[in-house]
Design a protein around this motif. Structure first.
Motif, PDB file in Angstrom:
ATOM      1  N   ASP A 414      63.801  88.615  87.076  1.00 52.70           N
ATOM      2  CA  ASP A 414      63.454  87.199  86.929  1.00 52.70           C
ATOM      3  C   ASP A 414      63.384  86.500  88.279  1.00 52.70           C
ATOM      4  OD1 ASP A 414      63.033  86.949  84.189  1.00 52.70           O
ATOM      5  OD2 ASP A 414      65.165  86.743  83.775  1.00 52.70           O
ATOM      6  N   MET A 415      64.262  86.858  89.193  1.00 49.07           N
ATOM      7  CA  MET A 415      64.223  86.251  90.529  1.00 49.07           C
ATOM      8  C   MET A 415      62.880  86.517  91.195  1.00 49.07           C
ATOM      9  SD  MET A 415      66.217  87.363  94.002  1.00 49.07           S
ATOM     10  CE  MET A 415      65.196  88.837  94.069  1.00 49.07           C
ATOM     11  N   LEU A 416      62.445  87.763  91.152  1.00 50.62           N
ATOM     12  CA  LEU A 416      61.171  88.108  91.797  1.00 50.62           C
ATOM     13  C   LEU A 416      60.011  87.381  91.129  1.00 50.62           C
ATOM     14  CD1 LEU A 416      61.730  91.952  92.312  1.00 50.62           C
ATOM     15  CD2 LEU A 416      61.815  90.166  94.060  1.00 50.62           C
ATOM     16  N   ALA A 417      60.019  87.329  89.799  1.00 46.79           N
ATOM     17  CA  ALA A 417      58.937  86.642  89.088  1.00 46.79           C
ATOM     18  C   ALA A 417      58.924  85.152  89.423  1.00 46.79           C
ATOM     19  CB  ALA A 417      59.088  86.842  87.586  1.00 46.79           C
ATOM     20  N   ALA A 418      60.113  84.540  89.485  1.00 43.53           N
ATOM     21  CA  ALA A 418      60.203  83.111  89.783  1.00 43.53           C
ATOM     22  C   ALA A 418      59.684  82.793  91.175  1.00 43.53           C
ATOM     23  CB  ALA A 418      61.650  82.640  89.643  1.00 43.53           C
ATOM     24  N   LEU A 419      59.753  83.775  92.081  1.00 41.85           N
ATOM     25  CA  LEU A 419      59.238  83.595  93.445  1.00 41.85           C
ATOM     26  C   LEU A 419      57.766  83.980  93.559  1.00 41.85           C
ATOM     27  CD1 LEU A 419      62.277  85.070  95.404  1.00 41.85           C
ATOM     28  CD2 LEU A 419      61.514  82.680  95.461  1.00 41.85           C
ATOM     29  N   GLY A 420      57.181  84.410  92.449  1.00 41.38           N
ATOM     30  CA  GLY A 420      55.781  84.809  92.472  1.00 41.38           C
ATOM     31  C   GLY A 420      55.561  86.210  93.010  1.00 41.38           C
ATOM     32  N   LEU A 421      56.611  87.018  93.059  1.00 42.51           N
ATOM     33  CA  LEU A 421      56.505  88.397  93.538  1.00 42.51           C
ATOM     34  C   LEU A 421      56.420  89.334  92.335  1.00 42.51           C
ATOM     35  CD1 LEU A 421      59.252  88.249  96.315  1.00 42.51           C
ATOM     36  CD2 LEU A 421      56.764  88.172  96.644  1.00 42.51           C
ATOM     37  N   THR A 425      55.930  96.049  93.634  1.00 43.33           N
ATOM     38  CA  THR A 425      55.119  96.032  94.848  1.00 43.33           C
ATOM     39  C   THR A 425      56.014  96.182  96.077  1.00 43.33           C
ATOM     40  OG1 THR A 425      55.264  93.621  95.072  1.00 43.33           O
ATOM     41  CG2 THR A 425      53.446  94.501  93.733  1.00 43.33           C
ATOM     42  N   ASP A 426      55.422  96.588  97.187  1.00 48.54           N
ATOM     43  CA  ASP A 426      56.185  96.747  98.425  1.00 48.54           C
ATOM     44  C   ASP A 426      56.810  95.419  98.851  1.00 48.54           C
ATOM     45  OD1 ASP A 426      55.505  99.400  98.487  1.00 48.54           O
ATOM     46  OD2 ASP A 426      53.896  99.176  99.964  1.00 48.54           O
ATOM     47  N   GLU A 427      56.060  94.338  98.667  1.00 49.00           N
ATOM     48  CA  GLU A 427      56.560  93.015  99.058  1.00 49.00           C
ATOM     49  C   GLU A 427      57.803  92.649  98.257  1.00 49.00           C
ATOM     50  OE1 GLU A 427      54.909  88.393  99.489  1.00 49.00           O
ATOM     51  OE2 GLU A 427      53.849  89.854  98.243  1.00 49.00           O
ATOM     52  N   ALA A 428      57.758  92.919  96.950  1.00 46.72           N
ATOM     53  CA  ALA A 428      58.909  92.605  96.094  1.00 46.72           C
ATOM     54  C   ALA A 428      60.104  93.483  96.454  1.00 46.72           C
ATOM     55  CB  ALA A 428      58.530  92.796  94.627  1.00 46.72           C
ATOM     56  N   ALA A 432      63.805  92.301  97.737  1.00 47.99           N
ATOM     57  CA  ALA A 432      65.009  92.697  97.015  1.00 47.99           C
ATOM     58  C   ALA A 432      66.022  93.337  97.958  1.00 47.99           C
ATOM     59  CB  ALA A 432      64.652  93.665  95.882  1.00 47.99           C
ATOM     60  N   VAL A 433      65.541  94.146  98.892  1.00 46.04           N
ATOM     61  CA  VAL A 433      66.423  94.775  99.873  1.00 46.04           C
ATOM     62  C   VAL A 433      67.050  93.716 100.782  1.00 46.04           C
ATOM     63  CG1 VAL A 433      66.510  96.337 101.866  1.00 46.04           C
ATOM     64  CG2 VAL A 433      65.231  96.989  99.810  1.00 46.04           C
ATOM     65  N   VAL A 602      62.375 104.469  91.728  1.00 47.02           N
ATOM     66  CA  VAL A 602      63.467 105.243  92.315  1.00 47.02           C
ATOM     67  C   VAL A 602      63.527 104.996  93.820  1.00 47.02           C
ATOM     68  CG1 VAL A 602      64.273 107.576  92.809  1.00 47.02           C
ATOM     69  CG2 VAL A 602      63.488 106.990  90.513  1.00 47.02           C
ATOM     70  N   LYS A 603      62.370 104.891  94.467  1.00 42.70           N
ATOM     71  CA  LYS A 603      62.345 104.579  95.899  1.00 42.70           C
ATOM     72  C   LYS A 603      62.973 103.204  96.163  1.00 42.70           C
ATOM     73  CE  LYS A 603      58.232 107.343  96.993  1.00 42.70           C
ATOM     74  NZ  LYS A 603      56.823 107.304  97.462  1.00 42.70           N
ATOM     75  N   MET A 604      62.705 102.253  95.278  1.00 40.36           N
ATOM     76  CA  MET A 604      63.306 100.920  95.400  1.00 40.36           C
ATOM     77  C   MET A 604      64.823 101.021  95.263  1.00 40.36           C
ATOM     78  SD  MET A 604      62.667  97.626  92.925  1.00 40.36           S
ATOM     79  CE  MET A 604      63.778  96.219  92.908  1.00 40.36           C
TER      80      MET A 604
END
Length: 860
Positions: A414-421, A425-428, A432-433, A602-604
């Motif tokens: 939800d955090m990523l979606a709320a930020l438009g990410l 995706t690599d950006e998301a 997150a990292v 898994v990479k994430m």
């Protein structure tokens, strides 16, 4: 007046609440969310040991917790107030204690631990019956105090090894897996079964038997199992080389050795995971290499196993408590072009969360003292009580020495979606990292500050930690913080995790943990009476029950709709085709659990893991059609990218996999064609069937079932109240045979035969006539359904739906359903969707529907 006396006085004055009334009040708190209200009242509202309710709203719970945190804070400089803590807890907005801390803090009516998980084991591995049984006893003692338990079996000698007793050779790992599993199934914790993790090193010669243990019907059903894989094994798999196994696994002079084909064992691990979702894998060298507590391994902090969900690797007798930070709440102006993450607020709250986590250790130490006091007053002989006393004394010692915490996150999706990410995706992933890195640095900063104010954990030694990868990352991220840490020490030996947050996310109304949203919109069914008003019957099942289908909207998708000017009530009444068009416009589009590339996920996980000093609990959910090669790729990628462990679940992978379709010896009869579900019933009943005895309680009465088995599944059932005069069967007898015979007058009957410990055959004649005649008539109908191959889950559903105008018959049919539920294979897919996340991954585990995606359980 002491702190404890004051708390007891408060509790005595508290009002009790009716369950239904409390659900209604909680439902208003959750703005109409019936499921969240029911789960909160059932699992987290304050109760005494008799189940009496002392809270009707989460507001009361949050104030209870805040008051207790303030009480501990006053022991230290710069204390937080109850009002400050309450503001962080209220509405599940920012900080959410998980499980034990939420139910137990401030509860003086039940004597239970606040710890979510424990690991046990001998500091010096004990390969003896005494050592093995001691672990069994300690496991049960912890589970009865609400803790999940993990322990390792690598110290048990392999199959066929010589032993110095009358058995001459060892039975190996599997019988003890069953022992520990059965003990777990026996323990209830406030209506829930215990939770157990069993692990084994791949270096152990019984590794293959361990991997196969749960493939057999009815074996090790009370435990999760994970294989501990080292780097040497993984390199041997990649290079196609042999791998050396030995026992003891760490010995310079092993008593047993063999070389195996690493790739062949790897293929078996992958195949079993693809087929039945177990074993999970733990990349053990990565765990030990990254572990900060293992810098103190020689002082008793050597990691040996993990908790049942795998997010906390622990040394023997250490424990951990969990708290999650709701990431969504740090997004300002969510779902708009101006959306941003409030890093300043986040840093402040991480610091407060770490203080609270350290306070909860003090609260847990108080609970341990209460448990020890309770044990001292128990009526058992002292030599019996001493096992439990020593157990809790060792747990207290580890908590004092290390002060370990489990601070994590939830609502990543939800955090990523709320930020438009867009999740995946690599950006998301990069963002997150960055969030997890910020959390780690601020948690360590707070621990260093608390060391100055409250004292460092007693065995802290900066020299021991030099070169540890996690400490080196903290040093690189903030050199000044590292220098402060070397100078003043740390309050906590390790502190970060990402645990499952099934019910936590349900109450915060967010996505779970680091997972993406399952679906922004999904369809559920509710059972209705055809005559009910304002309902539309859209489905009638095979037993005649009526259901209404309706759409369920993810809470934060509704927020997106509202922010973007849509009328929510209007959207709810739209056809699904129109709703799908709106989903396509939202940041949840192509970012659901089914959309994410599994290997990328898994990479994430591996990238985030770099900033988590414990571990991350993640199950990679895969569609049914995926290949074994993809499962192998998921596992290999997880190791390559630094994950500490991973589990896969292929949709429907467990359903039916335990059915042996081969014709059984002694069943000399023709067979009918295979049914659509893969079961082949006989054309007529064999004269002799193997049978299980299933004993259980119906209220206060002792009941028994004789279950005839054909092709590894129930074929017929005889059940009712035990009448000892008519059927004395020793408790140890679990199996026998049911024989169909004719008496001298040509009347048919069914006899049960079993062999006693001396090898003599004993017969219980006419078991069909030992029970109430009316029971037997219904049993014939149910047996007829079983004999024609209806899936066990469908049979149970049919029985449970019967509404009979007799209390005794209803009691009986509940007993039949309870007996047959034990034959629903672990992993059998339930008919309904998960009421928590909506995903179609609700499967049976230990006779209880459990969601493989979010961890929701109908049994607790």
């Amino acid at each position: 007046m002491s702190e404890k006396t004051q708390n007891n006085s408060k509790t005595d004055a508290m009002k009790t609440y009716n369950y239904a009334d409390a659900v209604e009040v909680a439902k208003r708190y959750f703005k109409g969310d019936d499921l969240a209200a029911t789960v909160w009242v059932s699992k987290y509202a304050l109760k005494d040991s008799m189940g009496n309710l002392y809270e009707e709203s989460p507001e009361q719970m949050h104030r209870r917790i805040a008051d207790e945190i303030e009480r501990i804070e006053r022991r230290y400089p710069n204390p937080m107030t109850a009002a400050q803590v309450y503001d962080l807890l209220k509405e599940f907005r920012y900080l959410i204690p998980q499980g034990g801390p939420m139910t137990g803090i401030g509860n003086n009516l039940q004597i239970a631990s606040l710890s979510n998980c424990f690991v046990i084991g001998h500091r010096h591995p004990a390969d003896s019956y005494g050592g093995i049984i001691r672990i069994d006893e300690e496991q049960v003692q912890l589970m009865k105090r609400r803790g999940g338990v993990g322990h390792d079996l690598s110290h048990i000698r392999p199959t066929g090894s010589p032993v110095l007793n009358s058995a001459l050779t060892s039975t190996g790992i599997v019988p003890f897996m069953e022992r520990y599993s059965n003990s777990t199934r026996e323990v209830a914790q406030d209506g829930r079964r215990g939770a157990l993790m069993l692990s084994l090193s791949v270096k152990h010669p019984d590794a293959e038997n361990f991997i196969d243990a749960k493939v057999e019907t009815g074996k090790v059903t009370g435990a999760n199992v994970s294989i501990k894989i080292d780097d040497e094994f993984m390199h041997a798999v990649i290079d196609g080389k042999k791998y050396h196994q030995q026992f003891p696994i760490d010995s310079d002079k092993p008593m047993y050795e063999k070389d195996i084909d690493a790739r062949a064992l790897w293929n078996k691990i992958v195949f079993n995971a693809w087929k039945s979702a177990e074993p999970g894998v733990l990349f053990w060298d990565t765990i030990l290499r990254e572990s900060v507590p293992d810098c103190y391994a020689d002082l008793g902090f050597r990691t040996v196993s993990t908790n049942p969900c795998g997010e906390i690797p622990l040394c023997p007798y250490d424990s951990c408590r969990l708290l999650a930070i709701n990431l969504y709440s740090y997004v300002d102006k969510p779902f708009t072009k101006e959306a941003s993450f409030n890093f300043d607020k986040f840093r402040r709250h991480v610091a407060a969360a770490m203080r609270m986590m350290d306070d909860i250790i003090d609260l847990e130490l108080e609970k341990v003292e209460a448990i020890l006091e309770k044990i001292s007053k128990d009526p058992e002989d002292e030599d019996i009580r001493q096992v439990e006393v020593k157990l809790w004394e060792k747990i207290r010692e580890k908590a004092l020495q290390g002060r370990r915490t489990g601070l994590g996150i939830t609502a990543e999706g939800d955090m990523l979606a709320a930020l438009g990410l867009r999740y995946g995706t690599d950006e998301a992933t990069d963002f997150a990292v960055e969030i997890q890195k910020t959390l780690a640095v601020e948690a360590y900063r707070t621990s260093v500050k608390m060391a100055q104010e409250r004292g460092k954990f007693p065995i802290y030694d900066a020299g021991r930690e030099e070169g540890n990868p996690m400490i080196e990352r903290i040093k690189e991220a903030d050199p000044a913080l590292y220098e402060e840490m070397v100078k003043h020490g740390r309050r906590n030996i390790a502190m970060l995790t990402i645990a499952p947050t099934g019910t936590t996310s349900l109450m915060s109304q967010t996505t779970s943990g680091i997972e993406p949203v399952f679906r922004p919109v999904y369809t559920r069914r509710r059972k209705v009476n055809p005559g009910d008003k304002d309902v539309k019957v859209t489905f009638v099942d095979e037993v005649g029950d009526s259901w209404e289908e309706y759409n369920v909207f993810h809470h934060k998708f509704l927020v997106w709709l509202e922010v973007n000017g849509y009328d929510i009530e209007e959207v709810k009444n739209m056809p699904m085709t129109e709703i799908d068009k709106l989903v396509a416009l939202s940041p949840y589009y192509k970012a659901t659990a089914n959309d994410i590339d599994w290997v990328s996920k898994v990479k994430m996980q591996g990238a985030i893991q770099k900033w988590v000093d414990h571990s991350i609990s993640v199950t990679v959910n895969l569609p049914n059609e995926v290949t074994k090669e993809l499962v192998a790729k998921v596992y290999l990628t997880a190791w390559e990218y630094g994950c500490k462990g991973v589990t896969v679940y292929r949709d429907g992978s467990r359903a039916g996999v335990l059915v042996d379709k081969k014709k059984k010896k002694g069943a000399k009869t023709e067979e009918a064609p295979v049914n659509p579900d893969g079961y082949r019933p006989p054309l007529k009943r064999p004269l002799e069937l193997s049978a299980d005895i299933v004993r259980f309680k119906n209220g206060e009465e002792d009941w028994i079932s004789f279950v005839g088995i054909y092709n590894d599944r129930p074929y017929e059932i005889f059940t009712g109240k035990i009448e000892e005069d008519a059927m004395f069967i020793p408790q140890k007898i679990k199996k026998g045979v049911i024989i169909k015979v004719k008496d001298a007058e040509g009347n048919k009957r069914y006899d049960f035969q079993y062999k006693d410990k001396y090898g003599y055959t004993n017969t219980i004649g006419g078991i069909s006539r030992l029970f109430d005649e009316e029971f037997w008539n219904y049993a014939k109908l149910i047996s007829g359904v079983l004999r024609n191959g209806m899936p066990i889950l469908d049979v149970v559903t049919l029985i449970e739906s019967l509404h009979l105008n007799s209390e005794s018959i209803n009691t009986w049919k509940n007993g039949v359903a309870r007996a047959l539920k034990q034959y629903i294979a672990n992993g059998t897919k339930a008919k309904e969707k998960c009421p928590n996340c909506g995903q179609e991954t609700l499967v049976y585990q230990n006779s209880c529907p459990v969601c493989m995606s979010c961890g929701y359980s109908k049994c607790g």
